[in-house]
Design an enzyme around this catalytic site. Structure first.
Site, PDB file in Angstrom:
ATOM      1  N   SER A  52       0.820  -1.215   0.000  1.00 25.03           N
ATOM      2  CA  SER A  52       0.000   0.000   0.000  1.00 25.03           C
ATOM      3  C   SER A  52       0.850   1.259   0.000  1.00 25.03           C
ATOM      4  CB  SER A  52      -0.908   0.006   1.232  1.00 25.03           C
ATOM      5  OG  SER A  52      -1.562  -1.231   1.362  1.00 25.03           O
TER       6      SER A  52
HETATM    7  N1  SAH Z   1      -0.720  -4.976   4.060  1.00 22.23           N
HETATM    8  C1  SAH Z   1       0.068  -5.269   2.871  1.00 22.23           C
HETATM    9  C2  SAH Z   1      -0.625  -4.876   1.587  1.00 22.23           C
HETATM   10  C3  SAH Z   1      -1.521  -5.921   1.218  1.00 22.23           C
HETATM   11  S1  SAH Z   1      -2.350  -5.964  -0.330  1.00 22.23           S
HETATM   12  C4  SAH Z   1       1.448  -4.686   2.935  1.00 22.23           C
HETATM   13  O1  SAH Z   1       1.765  -3.984   3.894  1.00 22.23           O
HETATM   14  O2  SAH Z   1       2.233  -4.962   2.020  1.00 22.23           O
HETATM   15  C5  SAH Z   1      -3.669  -7.016   0.212  1.00 22.23           C
HETATM   16  C6  SAH Z   1      -3.293  -8.445   0.521  1.00 22.23           C
HETATM   17  O3  SAH Z   1      -4.474  -9.079   0.970  1.00 22.23           O
HETATM   18  C7  SAH Z   1      -2.799  -9.215  -0.687  1.00 22.23           C
HETATM   19  O4  SAH Z   1      -1.529  -9.738  -0.426  1.00 22.23           O
HETATM   20  C8  SAH Z   1      -3.844 -10.328  -0.841  1.00 22.23           C
HETATM   21  O5  SAH Z   1      -3.294 -11.564  -1.265  1.00 22.23           O
HETATM   22  C9  SAH Z   1      -4.386 -10.434   0.568  1.00 22.23           C
HETATM   23  N2  SAH Z   1      -5.710 -11.038   0.682  1.00 22.23           N
HETATM   24  C10 SAH Z   1      -6.816 -10.871  -0.114  1.00 22.23           C
HETATM   25  N3  SAH Z   1      -7.833 -11.644   0.327  1.00 22.23           N
HETATM   26  C11 SAH Z   1      -7.373 -12.299   1.444  1.00 22.23           C
HETATM   27  C12 SAH Z   1      -7.957 -13.244   2.346  1.00 22.23           C
HETATM   28  N4  SAH Z   1      -9.219 -13.697   2.226  1.00 22.23           N
HETATM   29  N5  SAH Z   1      -7.194 -13.704   3.359  1.00 22.23           N
HETATM   30  C13 SAH Z   1      -5.906 -13.293   3.516  1.00 22.23           C
HETATM   31  N6  SAH Z   1      -5.298 -12.406   2.698  1.00 22.23           N
HETATM   32  C14 SAH Z   1      -6.030 -11.909   1.669  1.00 22.23           C
END
Ligand code: SAH
Length: 214
Positions: free
Chosen positions: A62
């Site tokens: 993000s």
């Molecule tokens: N917080 C992260 C950014 C994440 S982007 C950082 O600091 O880099 C969002 C993430 O949510 C992605 O990696 C995606 O794979 C994950 N995601 C989406 N649906 C999900 C679910 N049901 N359970 C766990 N992770 C999930």
């Protein structure tokens, strides 16, 4: 951020402040955790710009100001047990580790969960556990949580996450359809139910049920 680059650090912090990240503890945590440790390859030299960047599995790390604003809205205290859904690169979990007692971060892509955990361990951070699991179900084994942060957008706050929030606890999450502008909301659990506050417009990858392919 490397101490050898004070100008980059100043600019990074200046951008955060100018976009509304004013909480001293959050700014200190974001100064201590180097975003460059969570961005690899081609995009590494853009780690200090205020923009989301691609990571593996088609996901994104993000935008730093959004990480700061979400962390600020979560109002984490040193006693808190925090659940993050969507570990991605591990950057947000590393920031939370500086503010909370304990952090659990769930990621549906095993590959990302492994690299996030190793990036966090390489920094000597010991209060974060990254788990490869479907976070739309929360983490029942460790519930209830004082704080929950969701970094992928669902259409509505997932029921299991609301159920795993302690009374008095706060959850911050983006809601709305993935190809539309989403709203960042703050949910506070009270004795009688839930209070909802709308914070701002955001854009996140979707929260997807079930495990990822890699
Ligand atoms: N917080 C992260 C950014 C994440 S982007 C950082 O600091 O880099 C969002 C993430 O949510 C992605 O990696 C995606 O794979 C994950 N995601 C989406 N649906 C999900 C679910 N049901 N359970 C766990 N992770 C999930």
């Amino acid at each position: 951020m490397t101490a050898s680059d004070p100008e980059r650090r100043m600019q990074f912090l200046f951008q955060l402040r100018s976009r509304g990240v004013t909480d001293r503890r959050v700014l200190d945590a974001m100064e201590r955790i180097d975003r460059g440790d969570f961005v690899r390859g081609t995009f590494a030299d853009r780690a200090y710009e205020d923009m989301p960047l691609p990571i593996h599995c088609g996901q994104t790390i993000s935008q730093p100001s959004v990480v700061g604003l979400m962390t600020q809205a979560l109002a984490v205290t040193a006693r808190d047990k925090v659940l993050e859904i969507g570990a991605g690169s591990g950057y947000q979990a590393a920031i939370l580790s500086q503010l909370a007692r304990r952090v659990y971060s769930v990621e549906r892509h095993r590959r990302l969960a492994l690299s996030a955990q190793s990036a966090i361990e390489a920094l000597g951070i010991a209060n974060v556990t990254v788990l490869a699991a479907d976070g739309s179900r929360g983490l029942p084994d460790q519930a209830p949580f004082d704080r929950i942060l969701v970094t992928a957008a669902a259409e509505d706050p997932p029921g299991p996450l609301l159920a795993q929030l302690r009374i008095g606890g706060i959850m911050v999450l983006p809601v709305g359809q993935s190809d539309h502008v989403q709203r960042l909301i703050k949910v506070t659990r009270t004795e009688d139910g839930f209070d909802y506050d709308e914070l701002r417009a955001v854009r996140f990858v979707p929260l997807i049920e079930g495990m990822g392919e890699e």
